[in-house]
Design a protein around this motif. Structure first.
Motif, PDB file in Angstrom:
ATOM      1  N   TRP A 467      57.335  53.559  90.748  1.00  0.00           N
ATOM      2  CA  TRP A 467      58.128  52.630  91.560  1.00  0.00           C
ATOM      3  C   TRP A 467      58.983  51.723  90.689  1.00  0.00           C
ATOM      4  N   SER A 468      60.168  51.419  91.167  1.00  0.00           N
ATOM      5  CA  SER A 468      61.044  50.491  90.465  1.00  0.00           C
ATOM      6  C   SER A 468      60.468  49.077  90.527  1.00  0.00           C
ATOM      7  N   LEU A 469      60.528  48.373  89.413  1.00  0.00           N
ATOM      8  CA  LEU A 469      60.054  46.990  89.385  1.00  0.00           C
ATOM      9  C   LEU A 469      60.882  46.111  90.304  1.00  0.00           C
ATOM     10  N   ALA A 470      62.129  46.490  90.526  1.00  0.00           N
ATOM     11  CA  ALA A 470      63.014  45.693  91.366  1.00  0.00           C
ATOM     12  C   ALA A 470      62.916  46.040  92.846  1.00  0.00           C
ATOM     13  N   HIS A 471      62.054  46.987  93.222  1.00  0.00           N
ATOM     14  CA  HIS A 471      61.942  47.348  94.628  1.00  0.00           C
ATOM     15  C   HIS A 471      61.469  46.131  95.428  1.00  0.00           C
ATOM     16  N   PRO A 472      62.069  45.853  96.575  1.00  0.00           N
ATOM     17  CA  PRO A 472      61.778  44.604  97.301  1.00  0.00           C
ATOM     18  C   PRO A 472      60.365  44.478  97.843  1.00  0.00           C
ATOM     19  N   THR A 473      59.645  45.586  98.004  1.00  0.00           N
ATOM     20  CA  THR A 473      58.257  45.494  98.488  1.00  0.00           C
ATOM     21  C   THR A 473      57.258  46.169  97.557  1.00  0.00           C
ATOM     22  N   LEU A 474      57.640  47.250  96.884  1.00  0.00           N
ATOM     23  CA  LEU A 474      56.693  47.957  96.016  1.00  0.00           C
ATOM     24  C   LEU A 474      56.483  47.223  94.695  1.00  0.00           C
ATOM     25  N   HIS A 475      57.539  46.619  94.142  1.00  0.00           N
ATOM     26  CA  HIS A 475      57.435  45.779  92.936  1.00  0.00           C
ATOM     27  C   HIS A 475      56.766  46.510  91.771  1.00  0.00           C
ATOM     28  N   GLY A 476      57.231  47.728  91.505  1.00  0.00           N
ATOM     29  CA  GLY A 476      56.655  48.478  90.400  1.00  0.00           C
ATOM     30  C   GLY A 476      55.178  48.722  90.628  1.00  0.00           C
ATOM     31  N   CYS A 477      54.393  48.577  89.559  1.00  0.00           N
ATOM     32  CA  CYS A 477      52.937  48.772  89.646  1.00  0.00           C
ATOM     33  C   CYS A 477      52.187  47.482  89.356  1.00  0.00           C
ATOM     34  N   THR A 478      52.824  46.358  89.630  1.00  0.00           N
ATOM     35  CA  THR A 478      52.155  45.076  89.452  1.00  0.00           C
ATOM     36  C   THR A 478      51.253  44.784  90.646  1.00  0.00           C
ATOM     37  N   VAL A 479      50.290  43.891  90.433  1.00  0.00           N
ATOM     38  CA  VAL A 479      49.354  43.532  91.500  1.00  0.00           C
ATOM     39  C   VAL A 479      48.831  42.119  91.226  1.00  0.00           C
ATOM     40  N   PRO A 480      48.777  41.257  92.223  1.00  0.00           N
ATOM     41  CA  PRO A 480      48.270  39.898  92.019  1.00  0.00           C
ATOM     42  C   PRO A 480      46.764  39.816  92.253  1.00  0.00           C
TER      43      PRO A 480
END
Length: 833
Positions: A467-480
């Motif tokens: 996933w692209s980091l700039a995707h408005p909902t997927l946000h790459g593979c980051t997770v809080p």
């Protein structure tokens, strides 16, 4: 001093901005993550949710219903009884899965137990509330060969292998058309240590100290082996094409029609999207036909060996091609859908969802682990819907505090659809993590946790963020919401994240994550290792042949003061160090540095590559191509061995070389191609970095094939002057100086104009009075050499160090520079009393 000119150069200040990511999930953005969760799930794939793949009977018997409630377990155990003996050994009592199903169906609130001395034979499927194995489970494809059923499954709220002799064995390695499913149910079952939706082994502990691994449960799972779990595109896969070609024969790799494959993104800066396909036809020439047109181009490029001189060890091609990973296996560890649970304020971080400032819920899937003792080998298995976001220690695959475990192995597995990291090696040494592929795993893909881990083999794995980091909902593979925002959010999310260098990283490839491989070597360890290890100064393992591409921060990245030293770290003392061996000098004043070569690594299409403060570290055979900063290095030191180079046998093209301060920085047998800028001490006097800002850069057998106009060497100016000298090595400089004008004209691969061998900042006008130096501006090359002064003699730096002096109280010091041992100094020389 012969014909060397010595002088002091001033402090220089510069700034280099890098991409600030605002679209990824920050640690405090749990609400956004929860709001987008349905979208995340709709973009993720699980085999168990695929009606063309999942066994209907499994779903009807084991899957949690929409309105289901948790079972309230009453703490009772149902102890299975034998119904026969083993055919090969009459001394082993057995119970069939069919008999176990009848026995365990008596009470849905009880845990089914395979007692010590009994072997459960999985000749058919089994669905129980929860399962504890203190004896043995044998589940083999050869025992199912005569069965017409293609799929068998084992379902339970948790499946825990316990005690000193518990054993769980699955072997589906000989028949590829038989599939086994381990299904972790979301039914409220809680194991005392593994907790909910747990599969794995739990060894006894003694005051929290790991026992010897020869005494403990064993988990051994083997699926059908693929000869290769991944390959690379042999040529570009263009948009709308429905077939692509691999470097390896898919048939010989063991891939099959119907397998699911993923192709990594190939855009720069975490801005790409990966795509998955089903194989419809295979050709032995490497061609793979797939079930749909390709949505976007996937690149394939190859750089042949281009080192300046031949070196058999480092003369390798660079493969700048999309990874193609096989995501299908004939054993699947899966389970019920991930579910959000509320946090609790007063609970242990590993016991459930503990409330924090930024965590109000946790996202719970299945997790696997081998804990405290015993061994785990999981090979050729698919894992999905894994990880428990926000609950410590709950990951897709996890070696947990097993001490020295050479029989522990994660290899050939496919991990997809995870929400709290992929593979974790924690407090464990000598394990093997090899040939795994990770796709759509949020948080770090591979994570080495505490900093005392040693001698683990992290080899030939592929980690892809699709996933692209700039995707408005997927946000790459980051997770809080995890316990380490550094590894899982855009603070420093990485495909491979490690707190220690003392392990082998060989042949891995990482695509499209925020960082590629991050060594967070600053501190004294984490968790149980805290205070027992100096992570900044551990000797490196073997770091070789890794490829990192498409990252929006670093590819290869060592953060903090990484300076390997000759410490007393050993497996015998569980990876700890005597802090007295971590200091820079011995009692005799000798340098404790332990030099290391990072060998044959490749970085491309990223923003940064390199280090903050890194000493006794060499990039050898490094290819860095089309990165904003081909090297980014703030500070370094001379090597403890007194002679090693910092960069050797490398190839650098299309980017900036942001070079460090301190000492003498040596580059040898390296090619610079197409367009490159050499930036001197780029981060000097910025924040806390840099000291005198006067490094020497020595170029030995360097081939300069840069064709672009503009700046080749950037000599920056600080508050007290310019910083950095570039000079040819003594043998190379002598070759130029002793050559005739005609011979000098043939030296077309030298960075300097004909007859010149060094350059320094234009701040030092007195150099022009020597008769050996001219301003680059005066010969029309000021833009190319940053307005510096070009010299026909080698330049060097003299640094005078002192201690406990301050500007207001220091005695006067006058420095006189002499030329050719004559009694007259350099005219207009500047000194400070």
């Amino acid at each position: 001093m012969g014909k060397f000119l010595s002088f002091q150069l001033a402090v220089i200040a510069t700034t280099l901005s890098y991409l600030q990511t605002t679209s990824a999930y920050q640690s405090w953005q749990e609400n956004e993550y929860l709001s987008n969760f349905d979208t995340l799930e709709s973009n993720s794939y699980s085999a168990i949710n695929d009606i063309d793949v999942a066994p209907p009977t499994l779903l009807s018997e084991c899957k949690r219903g929409i309105n289901a409630t948790d079972v309230v377990f009453d703490g009772s155990e149902i102890i299975l009884e034998a119904d026969g003996v083993d055919e090969a050994n009459e001394n082993i009592e057995t119970v069939s899965a069919a008999s176990a199903q009848v026995q365990c169906n008596v009470n849905e609130a009880s845990v089914c137990v395979v007692p010590r001395g009994l072997r459960l034979k999985m000749s058919s499927s089994l669905n129980v509330p929860a399962l504890i194995v203190r004896g043995e489970i044998y589940w083999r494809d050869v025992d199912l060969a005569s069965s017409e059923e293609e799929d068998t499954y084992l379902c339970g709220g948790y499946i825990a292998v316990e005690g000193p002799v518990g054993k769980f064995v699955i072997n589906f390695g000989s028949i590829s058309n038989k599939r086994g499913w381990i299904y972790l149910k979301d039914n409220g079952a809680i194991h005392p240590m593994g907790r909910s939706r747990f599969f794995g082994g739990v060894g006894d502990t003694n005051g929290g100290t790991s026992l010897v691994n020869s005494f403990g449960p064993m988990v051994d799972i083997t699926g059908f082996k693929l000869q290769r779990t991944w390959s690379l595109l042999a040529e570009p896969f263009l948009q709308n094409q429905e077939s692509f070609k691999l470097l390896h024969s898919p048939i010989r790799m063991g891939w099959k029609v119907g397998d699911r494959v993923g192709i990594s993104p190939t855009q720069k800066g975490s801005d790409g999207t990966g795509h998955t396909f089903r194989i419809t036809q295979l050709d032995d020439d490497g061609t793979v036909h797939v079930d749909r047109p390709n949505p976007s181009i996937k690149k394939a490029a190859f750089i042949p060996p281009r080192q300046a001189t031949y070196n058999e060890e480092t003369r390798t091609a660079s493969l700048l091609s999309a990874e193609v990973v096989n995501l299908s296996r004939n054993i699947v560890i899966t389970g019920d859908d991930l579910r959000h649970v509320d946090c609790e304020p007063n609970i242990g971080s590993t016991q459930g969802c503990r409330c924090t400032e930024h965590r109000k819920k946790c996202t719970v899937g299945l997790h696997t682990a081998q804990m405290h003792a015993g061994t785990m080998s999981i090979r050729n298995v698919r894992l999905e819907k894994c990880g428990q976001r926000g609950i410590d220690g709950k990951y897709c695959l996890h070696f947990h505090r097993l001490s020295d475990c050479p029989d522990c192995e994660f290899s050939g597995n496919a991990i997809e659809h995870g929400h709290q990291r992929g593979i974790i090696v924690h407090g464990t040494h000598s394990s093997a993590v090899e040939n795994n592929v990770l796709w759509d795993v949020r948080g770090a893909g591979i994570y080495i946790e505490d900093g005392n881990e040693m001698a683990n083999q992290i080899k030939y794995n592929v980690v892809v963020c699709p996933w692209s980091l700039a995707h408005p909902t997927l946000h790459g593979c980051t997770v809080p919401g995890t316990f380490n925002a550094e590894s899982d959010t855009p603070l420093n999310h990485a495909g491979i994240y490690t707190d220690t260098a003392a392990n082998d990283f060989i042949g891995n490839r990482v695509s499209n994550s925020f960082n590629g491989l991050l060594l967070q070597a600053s501190g004294s360890g984490r968790g149980a290792a805290y205070g027992r290890v100096c992570t900044s100064h551990l000797a490196y393992g073997r770091w070789e042949g890794n490829t990192f591409h498409g990252h929006s921060r670093f590819g290869l990245y060592t953060l903090g003061g990484s300076a390997p030293r000759d410490t007393d770290q050993s497996i015998e003392q569980d990876g700890s160090t005597n802090q007295g061996t971590c200091v820079p000098l011995t009692g005799d004043g000798l340098d404790r540095g332990k030099p290391v070569s990072l060998l044959n690594n490749v970085d491309y299409d990223t923003v940064f590559v390199g280090h903050y403060n890194a000493g006794d570290m060499q990039h050898r055979g490094h290819t860095s191509w089309n990165n904003n900063n081909l090297i980014y290095w703030k500070e370094t030191k001379n090597f403890a061995d007194g002679c090693a180079s910092h960069i050797s046998d490398g190839y650098y093209a299309h980017g900036n070389m942001a070079l460090p301060d301190q000492g003498t920085f040596i580059i040898e047998r390296t090619t610079f191609d197409s367009w490159v800028t050499l930036e001197a001490n780029h981060h000097c006097n910025v924040g806390v970095t840099g000291l005198l800002c006067m490094p020497s850069y020595i170029l030995h057998d360097v081939k300069w094939k840069v064709t672009k106009g503009g700046t080749w060497i950037w000599l920056q100016r600080g508050g007290t002057g310019g910083g950095g000298i570039f000079s040819l090595s003594p043998p190379n400089a002598e070759a130029v100086k002793s050559a005739t004008a005609e011979e000098q004209a043939a030296f077309t691969d030298i960075i300097f104009p004909q007859g010149y061998v060094s350059v320094a900042s234009g701040h030092y006008n007195y150099l022009k009075s020597t008769g050996y130096c001219v301003s680059s501006n005066s010969i029309g090359l000021g833009d190319r050499y940053g307005g510096g002064i070009l010299c026909q003699e080698s330049l060097r730096v003299l640094k005078v160090w002192s201690t406990n002096f301050h500007t207001a109280t220091a005695p006067s010091l006058r420095v006189e520079v002499w030329l050719n041992n004559t009694e007259s100094g350099i005219s207009e020389q500047a000194t400070r009393d």
